[in-house]
Each structure stands twice: as structure tokens, then as C-alpha cells.
Design a protein around this motif. Structure first.
Motif, PDB file in Angstrom:
ATOM      1  N   SER A  38      43.617  21.904  32.564  1.00  0.00           N
ATOM      2  CA  SER A  38      43.445  22.989  33.488  1.00  0.00           C
ATOM      3  C   SER A  38      43.823  24.395  32.908  1.00  0.00           C
ATOM      4  O   SER A  38      43.265  25.326  33.272  1.00  0.00           O
ATOM      5  N   VAL A  39      44.577  24.293  31.822  1.00  0.00           N
ATOM      6  CA  VAL A  39      44.673  25.418  31.099  1.00  0.00           C
ATOM      7  C   VAL A  39      43.512  25.948  30.519  1.00  0.00           C
ATOM      8  O   VAL A  39      43.320  27.154  30.270  1.00  0.00           O
ATOM      9  N   VAL A  42      41.144  27.728  32.742  1.00  0.00           N
ATOM     10  CA  VAL A  42      41.595  29.213  32.804  1.00  0.00           C
ATOM     11  C   VAL A  42      41.112  29.857  31.644  1.00  0.00           C
ATOM     12  O   VAL A  42      40.510  30.914  31.760  1.00  0.00           O
ATOM     13  N   LEU A  46      38.422  33.089  31.953  1.00  0.00           N
ATOM     14  CA  LEU A  46      38.683  34.565  31.453  1.00  0.00           C
ATOM     15  C   LEU A  46      37.873  34.852  30.269  1.00  0.00           C
ATOM     16  O   LEU A  46      37.441  36.014  30.341  1.00  0.00           O
ATOM     17  N   ARG A  55      32.989  38.928  36.961  1.00  0.00           N
ATOM     18  CA  ARG A  55      34.471  38.650  37.815  1.00  0.00           C
ATOM     19  C   ARG A  55      33.822  37.694  38.632  1.00  0.00           C
ATOM     20  O   ARG A  55      32.914  37.874  39.482  1.00  0.00           O
TER      21      ARG A  55
ATOM     22  N   MET B   1      43.294  46.174  37.312  1.00  0.00           N
ATOM     23  CA  MET B   1      42.867  45.802  38.843  1.00  0.00           C
ATOM     24  C   MET B   1      44.418  46.025  39.617  1.00  0.00           C
ATOM     25  O   MET B   1      45.273  45.724  38.975  1.00  0.00           O
ATOM     26  N   ARG B 103      47.953  36.433  41.574  1.00  0.00           N
ATOM     27  CA  ARG B 103      46.504  36.239  41.932  1.00  0.00           C
ATOM     28  C   ARG B 103      45.875  37.204  42.284  1.00  0.00           C
ATOM     29  O   ARG B 103      44.771  37.472  41.830  1.00  0.00           O
ATOM     30  N   GLY B 106      44.512  39.684  39.642  1.00  0.00           N
ATOM     31  CA  GLY B 106      43.703  39.361  38.695  1.00  0.00           C
ATOM     32  C   GLY B 106      44.000  38.084  37.760  1.00  0.00           C
ATOM     33  O   GLY B 106      43.249  37.527  37.008  1.00  0.00           O
ATOM     34  N   MET B 108      45.136  34.389  36.781  1.00  0.00           N
ATOM     35  CA  MET B 108      44.569  33.009  37.241  1.00  0.00           C
ATOM     36  C   MET B 108      45.566  31.980  37.344  1.00  0.00           C
ATOM     37  O   MET B 108      46.461  31.917  36.526  1.00  0.00           O
ATOM     38  N   VAL B 109      45.590  31.439  38.509  1.00  0.00           N
ATOM     39  CA  VAL B 109      46.707  30.289  38.816  1.00  0.00           C
ATOM     40  C   VAL B 109      46.274  29.083  38.236  1.00  0.00           C
ATOM     41  O   VAL B 109      45.173  28.378  38.656  1.00  0.00           O
ATOM     42  N   VAL B 110      47.158  28.665  37.227  1.00  0.00           N
ATOM     43  CA  VAL B 110      46.748  27.269  36.477  1.00  0.00           C
ATOM     44  C   VAL B 110      47.243  26.196  37.603  1.00  0.00           C
ATOM     45  O   VAL B 110      46.769  25.023  37.741  1.00  0.00           O
ATOM     46  N   MET B 128      48.067  32.514  34.147  1.00  0.00           N
ATOM     47  CA  MET B 128      47.395  33.122  32.919  1.00  0.00           C
ATOM     48  C   MET B 128      47.022  34.693  33.209  1.00  0.00           C
ATOM     49  O   MET B 128      46.153  34.592  34.137  1.00  0.00           O
ATOM     50  N   ASP B 129      47.598  35.363  32.277  1.00  0.00           N
ATOM     51  CA  ASP B 129      46.652  36.911  32.725  1.00  0.00           C
ATOM     52  C   ASP B 129      45.624  37.130  31.992  1.00  0.00           C
ATOM     53  O   ASP B 129      45.010  36.259  31.205  1.00  0.00           O
ATOM     54  N   ARG B 130      45.099  38.355  32.366  1.00  0.00           N
ATOM     55  CA  ARG B 130      43.798  38.484  31.868  1.00  0.00           C
ATOM     56  C   ARG B 130      43.853  38.751  29.953  1.00  0.00           C
ATOM     57  O   ARG B 130      42.641  38.981  29.339  1.00  0.00           O
ATOM     58  N   ARG B 132      45.080  36.613  28.447  1.00  0.00           N
ATOM     59  CA  ARG B 132      45.348  34.993  28.324  1.00  0.00           C
ATOM     60  C   ARG B 132      46.480  34.596  27.881  1.00  0.00           C
ATOM     61  O   ARG B 132      46.723  33.775  26.690  1.00  0.00           O
TER      62      ARG B 132
END
Lengths: 79, 152
Positions: A38-39, A42, A46, A55, B1, B103, B106, B108-110, B128-130, B132
Motif C-alpha cells: 500500500s505504501v 501511494v 504520487l 492528478r 492545493m 485527503r 492532496g 494520499m491515505v495509505v 503520504m504527502d506530496r 512523499r
């Protein structure tokens, strides 16, 4: 398949999974690549968004089950 | 964002360090850097991890040592890349609202908020943010390893 997309996406997969010789195929998936958790998923999303300047929506991300899905989505969003 | 809701108040709870062996790493941080043990090693099958919390005297947050719980752990692959700094964890008052906020902003929800063995009665979420950066949200609450015990 867009060769440029394939090449750039393969570079992303190689970086995320730290596998310099990884060969990207549409069939590549969490079932065939154990490191694809899952990590990593993501991280892939990204990194792909950043590299292609797109996006993805939450529904689009939920539909990504394989490398082929990434390529299909990129064909629509970054033609 | 821009985000549609006010930024949740975040308080740094711990820095997560991915290690091969919790006991071995704990001995290092205690003997070399002066950390003190703050918890027993805790096995969390849900997170497939063994964790232990240390803290420097007077510090207002912890160091979490994280090791894979068995060869099938989700962390085993990350450890093959060398381990080291793994994530930051922030304590938040409302974990559901905070997860929704990030969320919308922007990130991502792991994984959505779930119970965690290290924090009885409290939930954690992974995002995780933009940039990473992997970060964890921890629901504030009473009990051991709560920031309220360090910041009266």
C-alpha cells in the motif's frame, strides 16, 4: 501502448522498487511484485502524477490494479 | 492545493525509525545517545510490526523503533533498502476529521483510522504527502504514550 509513457513509467517503477533492471509489463501488479504494497502504491501514484503533470482522482486511484492500468489512465490523461 | 477545512492542530508525537532488531537498536540509542526506555517491545499484528518507544530526558516526543514482525511483514521490503528514518507521527484531537482534511488537501491515505496495539483505545491512520513523506496520525487520548502525559 505509448512508448514514451512506458519508458517514463518504467523509470518510476525502477526507482520506487529500487530495481534498476525491472521490466515494466502491463501485467505487473501487486500479485506479481510482492514489494508492491500500500505504501509503494501511494509512492507510485504520487511519482507518476509528478512526472506526467497530471492528478488522479480517488476513483481513478482505486481502479489502479496493475501497471497496465497506469498506462491506460495515462493515455487518457496525458495523451 | 488549498484545503477546505482549517488545518488540524498537529503535535509531534514520535519519529519512527525502521530497524532490523528493536532490542539491538534500543541498546544503541540508550548507551550511545542517552535515550531512556518508555515502553516494552509491543507486537502489533495489524501493522505487522514490533515497536518500542524511547525518549530523551525532558523531551516532549518519543522515538519509535519499528521492526518487521516476521518475514511476511509489510515492513520487510522497506528494510531491505536500509531502514532508517521512516515516518513522523502527529497526535490529533479528531483523527477522522484530520484524515479527511489531509485527503482533501492532496495527501494520499495509505490506511484509514484503525486501532493500534501500541495505543489502546486510540486509532492511527497512515498518509503520504506530496513530498512523499510518510506520516502517521494518532488519536489523542488518555493512557500511556499520550502527549498529555508529557505536556500537562
Amino acid at each position: 501502448m505509448n512508448p514514451a509513457h512506458h519508458f517514463r513509467l518504467q523509470a518510476i517503477f525502477r526507482e520506487i522498487f529500487d530495481q534498476p533492471a525491472l521490466a515494466l509489463t502491463p501485467e505487473l501488479s501487486p500479485a506479481t511484485l510482492p514489494e508492491w504494497d500500500s505504501v509503494a502504491m501511494v509512492q507510485l501514484v504520487l511519482a507518476t502524477e509528478q512526472a506526467f503533470g497530471v492528478r488522479f482522482t480517488m476513483d481513478e486511484v482505486a481502479g489502479l490494479k496493475s501497471a497496465g492500468d497506469f498506462l491506460t489512465l495515462l493515455a487518457a490523461k496525458a495523451p | 492545493m488549498s484545503a477546505p477545512t482549517p488545518i488540524p492542530l498537529l503535535a509531534l508525537h514520535h519519529t519512527g525509525l525502521l530497524v532490523k532488531d528493536v532490542a539491538q537498536a534500543a541498546a544503541h540509542y540508550i548507551e550511545v545517545l542517552g535515550y531512556r526506555i518508555e515502553s516494552e517491545p509491543i507486537d502489533d499484528p495489524g501493522q505487522t510490526a514490533r515497536v518500542q518507544f524511547l525518549r530523551l530526558p525532558g523531551a516532549t516526543h518519543w522515538l519509535e523503533l519499528v521492526a518487521p514482525l516476521g518475514p511476511e511483514s509489510k515492513l520487510a521490503n522497506a528494510l531491505t533498502k536500509g531502514g532508517g528514518l521512516h515516518h513522523l507521527c502527529y497526535e490529533v484531537a479528531d483523527i477522522v476529521a484530520a484524515t479527511a482534511h489531509f485527503r482533501a488537501a492532496g495527501c494520499m491515505v495509505v490506511s484509514e483510522p484503525v486501532a493500534a496495539a501500541a495505543f489502546p483505545g486510540r486509532r492511527i491512520a497512515w498518509l503520504m504527502d506530496r513530498q512523499r513523506l510518510l506520516f502517521e496520525l494518532l488519536e489523542a487520548g488518555p493512557g500511556p504514550l499520550g502527549l498529555s502525559t508529557l505536556r500537562p
